[in-house]
Design an enzyme around this catalytic site. Sequence first.
Site, short mmCIF file in Angstrom:
data_model
loop_
_atom_site.label_atom_id
_atom_site.label_comp_id
_atom_site.label_asym_id
_atom_site.label_seq_id
_atom_site.Cartn_x
_atom_site.Cartn_y
_atom_site.Cartn_z
N LYS A 4 0.85 -1.19 0.00
CA LYS A 4 0.00 0.00 0.00
C LYS A 4 0.89 1.24 0.00
CE LYS A 4 -3.83 -1.93 2.71
NZ LYS A 4 -4.93 -1.81 1.74
N ARG A 27 -9.94 -11.90 1.71
CA ARG A 27 -10.77 -12.96 1.12
C ARG A 27 -10.06 -14.31 1.15
NH1 ARG A 27 -11.32 -9.55 -4.32
NH2 ARG A 27 -11.10 -7.94 -2.74
N1 BES Z 1 -7.94 -4.15 4.46
C1 BES Z 1 -8.18 -3.66 3.15
C2 BES Z 1 -9.53 -2.95 3.00
C3 BES Z 1 -9.73 -1.69 3.80
C4 BES Z 1 -9.64 -0.46 3.20
C5 BES Z 1 -10.10 -1.74 5.12
C6 BES Z 1 -9.87 0.70 3.91
C7 BES Z 1 -10.33 -0.58 5.86
C8 BES Z 1 -10.22 0.65 5.23
C9 BES Z 1 -8.17 -4.83 2.17
O1 BES Z 1 -7.34 -5.89 2.50
C10 BES Z 1 -7.70 -4.31 0.86
O2 BES Z 1 -6.57 -3.90 0.78
N2 BES Z 1 -8.55 -4.37 -0.16
C11 BES Z 1 -8.21 -3.92 -1.46
C12 BES Z 1 -8.72 -4.92 -2.46
C13 BES Z 1 -8.24 -4.68 -3.86
C14 BES Z 1 -6.74 -4.93 -3.97
C15 BES Z 1 -9.00 -5.60 -4.80
C16 BES Z 1 -8.87 -2.56 -1.67
O3 BES Z 1 -9.98 -2.36 -1.19
O4 BES Z 1 -8.25 -1.70 -2.27
MN MN Z 2 -5.35 -5.61 1.86
#
Ligand code: BES
Ligand code: MN
Length: 506
Positions: free
Chosen positions: A280, A354
């Site tokens: 990230k 997931r």
């Molecule tokens: N933990 C994150 C989602 C999240 C985002 C939680 C903001 C709390 C606040 C999750 O693991 C994630 O990174 N999801 C990605 C998925 C994508 C790569 C398909 C996302 O939402 O960007």
């Molecule tokens: Mn994630």
Amino acid sequence: MTALTLSTSSAATLRADAVVIGVAKGPKGLVVAPGAEAVDQAFDGRLAAVVETLGGSGGEGEVTKLPAPSGFKAPVVLAVGLGDLPAEGDAFDEETLRRAAGVAARALAGSKKAAFALPVEDAESAAAIGEGAVLGAYSFTAYRGGKDEKPAKNAPLAEAAILGGKPRDKAFKAAVERATAVAAEVNRARDLVNMSPNDLNPKSFAAQAQAAGKEFGLKVEVLDEKALLKGGFGGLMGVGQGSVNPPRLVRVAYTHPKAEKTLALVGKGITYDSGGISLKPAGHNETMKCDMAGAAAVLGAVLAVARLGLKVNVTGWLALAENMPSGNATRPGDVLRMYSGTTVEVLNTDAEGRLVLADALTRASEENPDAIVDVATLTGAMVVALGDRTFGVMANDDAFRTSLYEIAEEVGEQAWPMPLPVELRKSMDSPVADMANIGERMGGGLVAGVFLKEFVGEGIAWAHLDIAGPAFHEKAPFGYTPKGGTGSSVRTLVRLAERTADGDLG
Ligand code: BES
Ligand code: MN
Ligand code: ZN
């Protein structure tokens, strides 16, 4: 934690640091809410005028402090705004009372005891006031004060006495006991979320589940990395392998000898989500200690159910891993063999939730529960769709989705039903494996839900709560919601268990 009591004392005679009263917006200005009659009399019926002169309007969340009238044991009256006066003949709703009590309790940090003279109609409204007070008084101080003692100055309100109820009435007693247990577990979930990720890792989280489970008579089993590898939990192992803190799968079981139904609750427990090799960017990882909020909610809910002794079996599954980049981490392009046998091509290591949930869903399905609910901070897309206070509810069964959405509303949690469009499945087709872990960007929250659905056992009712928005509150506190971990969905899960125990759900 703030202790709750029901008291028959009057607002004048109760020994306390403050008396909390309600004020509302009436058609002709500020009005004093029921429950504060004795206070108003002591002000010669001019309490509304006094609060208004001090700048009060009765608006939601507003706090006005004034000196108590002479003859009162408490030195201060705190008037909390309840918002618009309900229509003639209607009572203030429970969530309004819960939020107002939370605002008052937070404003009284540093005080020992407060008397709540808010409108009490029945046992439920008394319990809502109590629950709001305990939740609003919450503060996370574990890391404050360095080597010195914890600062006592702004310690949470120690005791909330609820006036206007019937302390000897069974229904009142039970409702307040319930509020105490549920609020304590919401606060436990908040504590777990607020703990820093260098303290809370899969192993220490599992140890906390074990300790708490022991205290309340639950059966707790922990699969460590050796057991997970041997068992073929490719999702959990794949996500956890980049971290020096290996993954865990925790099973926390509450059983009742006369239970007729079994609920399985599955929680996403990423103790830190860096994104892995699909790292990230700065600005997106500062709050990612909250990525275990689903597992925290599941643990809190199972413990609350045990404290309440509900006539239902509830099994909690905590899918715990730390998502880190390293020379040993899963690469984008790696194929994982999941616990179900399905192979998944990991195209983005940041879509890790997931993967751990899939293994836990398959494992939970093996026990053939009557229903499964998973809870997860799963997608940023759900935050884009619903904002930061509302969680999305998806399900493989329309009636079950509606029930969960209604239950959430009933307990004062904001939720909204979301679909699982079948056509999204093909966007997760992989050229090499059975499926990929990402698909179309549009509707990303639903894509994640469609992925999870594949891992739920045939014929089992399943719902998925995406709490990415409400799990962690970054703005100023409101109502009984503090900054940081919120304990989102604990109250919904507990009410679901109660409804299931009562035979209200299919
Ligand atoms: N933990 C994150 C989602 C999240 C985002 C939680 C903001 C709390 C606040 C999750 O693991 C994630 O990174 N999801 C990605 C998925 C994508 C790569 C398909 C996302 O939402 O960007
Ligand atoms: Mn994630
Ligand atoms: Zn995540």
